[in-house]
Design a protein around this motif. Structure first.
Motif, short mmCIF file in Angstrom:
data_model
loop_
_atom_site.label_atom_id
_atom_site.label_comp_id
_atom_site.label_asym_id
_atom_site.label_seq_id
_atom_site.Cartn_x
_atom_site.Cartn_y
_atom_site.Cartn_z
N MET A 1 40.28 30.83 21.13
CA MET A 1 39.71 31.80 22.04
C MET A 1 40.26 33.18 21.72
SD MET A 1 39.44 30.82 25.94
CE MET A 1 38.89 29.27 26.42
N ASN A 2 39.39 34.13 21.90
CA ASN A 2 39.86 35.47 21.61
C ASN A 2 40.48 36.09 22.87
OD1 ASN A 2 37.66 36.10 23.15
ND2 ASN A 2 36.43 36.88 21.46
N ALA A 3 41.08 37.23 22.72
CA ALA A 3 41.83 37.89 23.79
C ALA A 3 40.90 38.34 24.92
CB ALA A 3 42.59 39.08 23.23
N ARG A 4 39.72 38.71 24.60
CA ARG A 4 38.79 39.19 25.64
C ARG A 4 38.43 38.05 26.61
NH1 ARG A 4 32.89 41.94 24.59
NH2 ARG A 4 32.46 42.35 26.78
N ARG A 5 38.18 36.88 26.09
CA ARG A 5 37.86 35.74 26.97
C ARG A 5 39.06 35.34 27.82
NH1 ARG A 5 33.87 31.52 23.93
NH2 ARG A 5 32.17 32.99 23.68
N LEU A 6 40.23 35.37 27.24
CA LEU A 6 41.42 35.06 28.03
C LEU A 6 41.59 36.03 29.19
CD1 LEU A 6 44.03 34.08 25.28
CD2 LEU A 6 43.01 32.62 27.01
N LEU A 7 41.36 37.29 28.96
CA LEU A 7 41.46 38.30 30.02
C LEU A 7 40.43 38.05 31.11
CD1 LEU A 7 42.74 40.95 31.05
CD2 LEU A 7 40.97 42.15 29.78
N LEU A 8 39.18 37.71 30.73
CA LEU A 8 38.13 37.45 31.73
C LEU A 8 38.45 36.20 32.55
CD1 LEU A 8 34.89 38.28 29.72
CD2 LEU A 8 35.89 39.57 31.60
N PHE A 9 38.98 35.16 31.92
CA PHE A 9 39.35 33.95 32.66
C PHE A 9 40.53 34.21 33.59
CE2 PHE A 9 37.20 31.29 29.27
CZ PHE A 9 36.19 30.86 30.11
N ALA A 10 41.39 35.10 33.23
CA ALA A 10 42.53 35.43 34.09
C ALA A 10 42.07 36.27 35.28
CB ALA A 10 43.59 36.20 33.28
N LEU A 11 41.09 37.13 35.12
CA LEU A 11 40.60 37.97 36.21
C LEU A 11 39.65 37.22 37.16
CD1 LEU A 11 40.01 41.37 34.40
CD2 LEU A 11 41.84 40.77 35.97
N LEU A 12 39.12 36.08 36.75
CA LEU A 12 38.20 35.31 37.58
C LEU A 12 38.85 34.85 38.89
CD1 LEU A 12 35.36 34.06 37.81
CD2 LEU A 12 36.28 32.03 36.70
N PRO A 13 40.04 34.29 38.92
CA PRO A 13 40.65 33.91 40.21
C PRO A 13 40.95 35.12 41.09
CG PRO A 13 41.84 32.87 38.39
CD PRO A 13 40.83 33.78 37.80
N VAL A 14 41.28 36.25 40.49
CA VAL A 14 41.53 37.46 41.28
C VAL A 14 40.25 37.91 41.97
CG1 VAL A 14 42.23 39.90 41.13
CG2 VAL A 14 43.43 38.18 39.77
N ALA A 15 39.14 37.88 41.27
CA ALA A 15 37.86 38.28 41.87
C ALA A 15 37.46 37.31 42.98
CB ALA A 15 36.78 38.35 40.80
N ALA A 16 37.72 36.04 42.79
CA ALA A 16 37.39 35.05 43.81
C ALA A 16 38.25 35.26 45.05
CB ALA A 16 37.58 33.64 43.25
N TRP A 17 39.55 35.55 44.88
CA TRP A 17 40.42 35.79 46.03
C TRP A 17 39.99 37.02 46.81
CZ3 TRP A 17 43.75 39.57 47.76
CH2 TRP A 17 44.58 39.19 48.80
N LEU A 18 39.60 38.08 46.13
CA LEU A 18 39.14 39.30 46.81
C LEU A 18 37.82 39.05 47.55
CD1 LEU A 18 39.91 42.09 44.19
CD2 LEU A 18 40.97 41.76 46.43
N ALA A 19 36.95 38.24 46.99
CA ALA A 19 35.68 37.95 47.67
C ALA A 19 35.91 37.17 48.94
CB ALA A 19 34.75 37.21 46.71
N LEU A 20 36.87 36.24 48.92
CA LEU A 20 37.11 35.42 50.10
C LEU A 20 38.00 36.09 51.13
CD1 LEU A 20 37.63 31.93 48.44
CD2 LEU A 20 35.67 32.71 49.74
N PHE A 21 39.07 36.70 50.70
CA PHE A 21 40.06 37.21 51.65
C PHE A 21 40.18 38.72 51.68
CE2 PHE A 21 41.60 33.07 50.01
CZ PHE A 21 41.46 32.35 51.18
N GLY A 22 39.36 39.44 50.98
CA GLY A 22 39.43 40.90 50.95
C GLY A 22 39.03 41.53 52.28
N ASP A 23 39.34 42.79 52.48
CA ASP A 23 39.03 43.53 53.71
C ASP A 23 37.54 43.82 53.74
OD1 ASP A 23 39.28 44.85 56.03
OD2 ASP A 23 40.02 46.72 55.14
N LYS A 24 36.91 43.40 54.84
CA LYS A 24 35.47 43.57 54.94
C LYS A 24 35.08 44.59 56.00
CE LYS A 24 34.40 38.99 53.25
NZ LYS A 24 35.48 38.11 53.22
N THR A 25 36.01 45.36 56.51
CA THR A 25 35.68 46.36 57.53
C THR A 25 35.12 47.59 56.85
OG1 THR A 25 37.91 47.23 57.45
CG2 THR A 25 37.45 45.55 59.11
#
Length: 175
Positions: free
Chosen positions: A1-25
């Protein structure tokens, strides 16, 4: 795997956490709009609409012939979706003659099982279902059939109600 894919897979859980628990006000600077329901507007009542509202009128029915000119019950209806076939049309059926219209005897219900020559006379063995018949010339079977002749190759029956002759092939060759 190249470095770009590793970075995208690492950012995927962060994006999911923000979608679920982020501030929605909404931001503090934006005005909150609330839309209140309104009652439906009434058109200004004219004299005709006021009379129609109080009294229901039914218009006279118009005959179908006036609405749709040229519609007749006797006229053939068009087939909008006819079936198409590449086969040629069947040949015309010949006119039935008097002989063809005459009643015909049903096929004999008997099955040939065997035959033998005994005491100078042929006898045949016929079957129908579970029954076995031993027949000789001149015998009557089931009140509808009479044995006319037995030869080594054919058995001739007469259907008594119509007096018609029928043959059953019993094999063998005349000797």
């Amino acid at each position: 795997m190249n470095a770009r894919r590793l970075l995208l897979f690492a950012l995927l859980p962060v994006a999911a956490w923000l979608a679920l628990f982020g501030d929605k006000t909404p931001p503090a600077g934006s005005p909150v709009e609330v839309v209140a329901p309104t009652s439906p507007r009434r058109a200004p009542a004219t004299e005709r609409t006021a009379k129609a509202a109080g009294k229901l009128e039914i218009a006279a029915l118009i005959a179908r012939e006036q609405l749709i000119p040229g519609v007749d019950e006797a006229r053939e209806s068009r087939d909008l979706f006819p079936s198409l076939s590449w086969r040629p049309p069947p040949p015309p059926t010949p006119a039935m003659s008097e002989k063809a219209r005459a009643p015909m005897a049903p096929p004999p219900p008997f099955v040939y099982l065997g035959n033998k020559f005994e005491a100078g006379q042929w006898e045949a063995y016929l079957g129908r279902g579970e029954e076995v018949f031993i027949v000789r010339e001149g015998m009557t079977l089931e009140r509808n059939y009479r044995v006319k002749a037995i030869t080594p190759s054919t058995l001739t029956l007469i259907y008594l109600p119509l007096k018609q002759s029928q043959t059953i092939s019993i094999g063998g060759s005349p000797s």
